[in-house]
Enzyme design. Structure first.
Site, PDB file in Angstrom:
ATOM      1  N   TYR A  44       0.793  -1.330  -0.107  1.00 28.77           N
ATOM      2  CA  TYR A  44      -0.031  -0.168  -0.006  1.00 28.77           C
ATOM      3  C   TYR A  44       0.828   1.292  -0.189  1.00 28.77           C
ATOM      4  O   TYR A  44       0.664   2.345   0.855  1.00 28.77           O
ATOM      5  CB  TYR A  44      -0.905  -0.073   1.276  1.00 28.77           C
ATOM      6  CG  TYR A  44      -1.710  -1.521   1.347  1.00 28.77           C
ATOM      7  CD1 TYR A  44      -2.753  -1.611   0.005  1.00 28.77           C
ATOM      8  CD2 TYR A  44      -1.899  -2.300   2.252  1.00 28.77           C
ATOM      9  CE1 TYR A  44      -3.466  -2.845   0.196  1.00 28.77           C
ATOM     10  CE2 TYR A  44      -2.456  -3.296   2.161  1.00 28.77           C
ATOM     11  CZ  TYR A  44      -3.128  -3.639   1.018  1.00 28.77           C
ATOM     12  OH  TYR A  44      -3.867  -4.877   1.039  1.00 28.77           O
ATOM     13  N   PRO A 241       3.445   3.011   5.351  1.00 30.37           N
ATOM     14  CA  PRO A 241       2.683   3.180   4.374  1.00 30.37           C
ATOM     15  C   PRO A 241       1.508   3.943   4.445  1.00 30.37           C
ATOM     16  O   PRO A 241       0.985   4.600   3.781  1.00 30.37           O
ATOM     17  CB  PRO A 241       2.126   1.752   3.957  1.00 30.37           C
ATOM     18  CG  PRO A 241       2.235   1.007   5.361  1.00 30.37           C
ATOM     19  CD  PRO A 241       3.411   1.366   6.023  1.00 30.37           C
ATOM     20  N   SER A 243       1.416   7.172   6.513  1.00 31.42           N
ATOM     21  CA  SER A 243       2.144   8.376   7.304  1.00 31.42           C
ATOM     22  C   SER A 243       1.266   9.399   7.010  1.00 31.42           C
ATOM     23  O   SER A 243       0.538   9.471   5.845  1.00 31.42           O
ATOM     24  CB  SER A 243       3.436   8.486   6.993  1.00 31.42           C
ATOM     25  OG  SER A 243       4.307   7.300   7.181  1.00 31.42           O
ATOM     26  N   GLU A 259      -0.898   1.105   9.914  1.00 26.14           N
ATOM     27  CA  GLU A 259      -1.865   0.243   9.976  1.00 26.14           C
ATOM     28  C   GLU A 259      -3.237   0.638   9.167  1.00 26.14           C
ATOM     29  O   GLU A 259      -3.428   1.813   9.579  1.00 26.14           O
ATOM     30  CB  GLU A 259      -2.453  -0.007  11.240  1.00 26.14           C
ATOM     31  CG  GLU A 259      -3.962  -0.857  11.620  1.00 26.14           C
ATOM     32  CD  GLU A 259      -4.002  -1.121  12.961  1.00 26.14           C
ATOM     33  OE1 GLU A 259      -5.068  -1.872  13.042  1.00 26.14           O
ATOM     34  OE2 GLU A 259      -3.286  -0.845  13.803  1.00 26.14           O
ATOM     35  N   LYS A 275      -2.448  -6.784  15.347  1.00 23.74           N
ATOM     36  CA  LYS A 275      -2.331  -7.304  16.893  1.00 23.74           C
ATOM     37  C   LYS A 275      -1.563  -8.380  16.743  1.00 23.74           C
ATOM     38  O   LYS A 275      -1.820  -9.396  16.424  1.00 23.74           O
ATOM     39  CB  LYS A 275      -3.930  -7.841  17.029  1.00 23.74           C
ATOM     40  CG  LYS A 275      -4.301  -7.894  18.649  1.00 23.74           C
ATOM     41  CD  LYS A 275      -3.695  -6.686  19.435  1.00 23.74           C
ATOM     42  CE  LYS A 275      -4.544  -5.346  19.215  1.00 23.74           C
ATOM     43  NZ  LYS A 275      -4.287  -4.334  19.907  1.00 23.74           N
TER      44      LYS A 275
END
Length: 454
Positions: A44, A241, A243, A259, A275
């Protein structure tokens, strides 16, 4: 009013640092925002998105949402996400989706963790000591899109794209004091206090009151100088990815998130909760063994599965019945500082519902609360000394074309009034080890705290 089908697109010369090149001169402007793929070695990592100079802003603090345009300012007590949907639909822009232009103008900004208080009844125990909004969203009629895969820089605008380009290239950032910390990082709890809170969580877990609680500590330091410089330093160190750098009137958000929270594209929903975490090791063979250790960890798998079930339930509240699937379970993904255990949940959103309906159903993300979600949030409010504010909320966009993509704002620094705040937590379950959980909070933020100290 006539619907404008698509924006004007002009192609600019390719340069891999186009996002930083064009954002640096505008970074000081309130509502200048950058979503950056972090030059990450990650699926991503394709797009960077730059915006500034919004046509409308929405700022939510507690019960009030203030909507500002060039001509009017109104205050409403309505559901903030309903207000956002109304404002999006009021603008005359409705382009067709384009896989090469994920954001074709629309809403972009911050949904802070405490926005969740508008959707669930929660206690009011934790101190509200950060003055930034619970939601800060700009509506933008132009954007700069950097496509690292196709090596294309596109400026899109619903008005005069050439005039917008001239505006963008005429901006000059004022001279700023170089960024530096003026105090050491200080936690909001001692090791002993963390242990007491950990044992309180364990008591609730063993009584069956809940199954998992995300307990965090917050680090604070004073600083001076340019927050954009700090973000550039962190971006190089973390290469995450999802940020982002958000400039608000009264501060800045520097996010280095690995995430994804929720993506919506052509009715397809995807969420990828993290997790399970172990630190990276310098020796390549030992690092591979560390990744395998995480993959085989029954505790981390159980923790991950709880959140997968929670997210399936949250998304299932609005998804087409029977469409919720789990195509990936317990995938180990490497990042510069840590290995993460990640799963993927997919579903379909009915045509009758809006992206804001999906966001409301799942907010805040289950990976940073625990399960059951509302009980975990009640415990968090009781045990954590201060409200989370931007941390563990979400940053992202809702495009006029209907696409949405959002992050979970972990690995995130809030800068306001000369203070930096950075939190880290972990999901505590019945068989969690206190010392390991405490250490995990440091493993997660070392790549943030240390680069800013230098």
């Amino acid at each position: 009013m006539m619907k404008t089908l698509s924006p004007t697109v002009i192609t600019l010369p390719w340069r891999p640092d186009a996002a930083e090149h064009y954002f640096a001169p505008v970074n000081h402007l309130p509502w200048a925002m950058l979503l950056h793929s972090g030059d990450a070695i990650h699926p991503y990592n394709r797009f960077d998105i730059l915006v500034a100079d919004p046509v409308t802003t929405l700022t939510t603090r507690a019960q009030e949402t203030t909507v500002c345009t060039a001509r009017t300012t109104t205050v409403t007590l309505d559901d903030p996400l309903h207000v956002l949907q109304t404002q999006l639909e009021a603008l005359p822009f409705h382009p067709q989706p384009d896989p090469d232009l994920p954001f074709q103008g629309g809403a972009l900004g911050l949904f802070g963790y405490d926005l969740g208080r508008r959707f669930e009844i929660l206690p009011d125990t934790a101190a509200r000591d950060i003055a930034l909004p619970d939601m800060a969203i700009g509506l933008y009629d132009w954007a700069l899109i950097v496509d690292h895969q196709k090596q294309v820089v596109s400026l899109i605008s619903y008005h005069d794209a050439d005039a917008r380009y001239r505006w963008l290239t005429s901006q000059r950032a004022p001279t700023r004091t170089p960024f530096r910390l003026t105090s050491a990082w200080q936690s909001n709890m001692t090791r002993c206090e963390y242990g007491e809170k950990f044992r309180q969580v364990q008591a609730w877990l063993h009584s069956g009151d809940c199954y998992q609680v995300n307990l965090s500590q917050r680090f604070q330091a004073s600083y001076e100088g340019d927050e954009w410089q700090a973000f550039e330093r962190l971006n190089r160190a973390n290469r995450a990815p999802f940020s982002a750098f958000l400039r608000l009137h009264d501060g800045a958000i520097l996010s280095l998130s690995p995430e994804r929270f929720i993506q919506l594209e052509n009715g397809h929903i995807q969420t990828r909760p993290i997790k399970g975490t172990l630190p990276r090791l310098n020796d390549p063979q030992a690092d591979r063994q560390q990744a395998q250790k995480l993959a085989n960890s029954m505790k981390d798998r159980a923790e991950n599965l709880m959140i997968v079930d929670l997210m399936r339930n949250d998304i299932g509240r609005v998804a087409v019945p029977g469409s919720v699937k789990v195509p990936e379970l317990f995938v180990v993904e490497p990042f510069p500082a840590v290995h993460h255990l990640v799963s993927t949940i997919t579903a379909r959103l009915p045509d009758s519902l809006h992206a804001t309906d999906l966001l409301r159903a799942a907010f805040p993300g289950g990976s940073i609360t625990g399960a059951p979600k509302v009980r975990a949030m009640e415990i968090i409010d009781e045990l954590e000394p201060q409200r989370r504010n931007a941390w563990c909320g979400s940053i992202g966009y809702l495009s006029f074309c209907g696409k949405m993509d959002t992050s979970i704002t972990i690995r995130t620094v809030t800068a306001t009034q000369g203070q930096l705040y950075c939190s880290a937590g972990g999901g505590i379950v019945a068989d969690s080890n206190e010392e390991a959980e405490y250490q995990e909070t440091f493993d997660k933020v070392n790549r943030i705290l240390h680069p800013l100290e230098n």
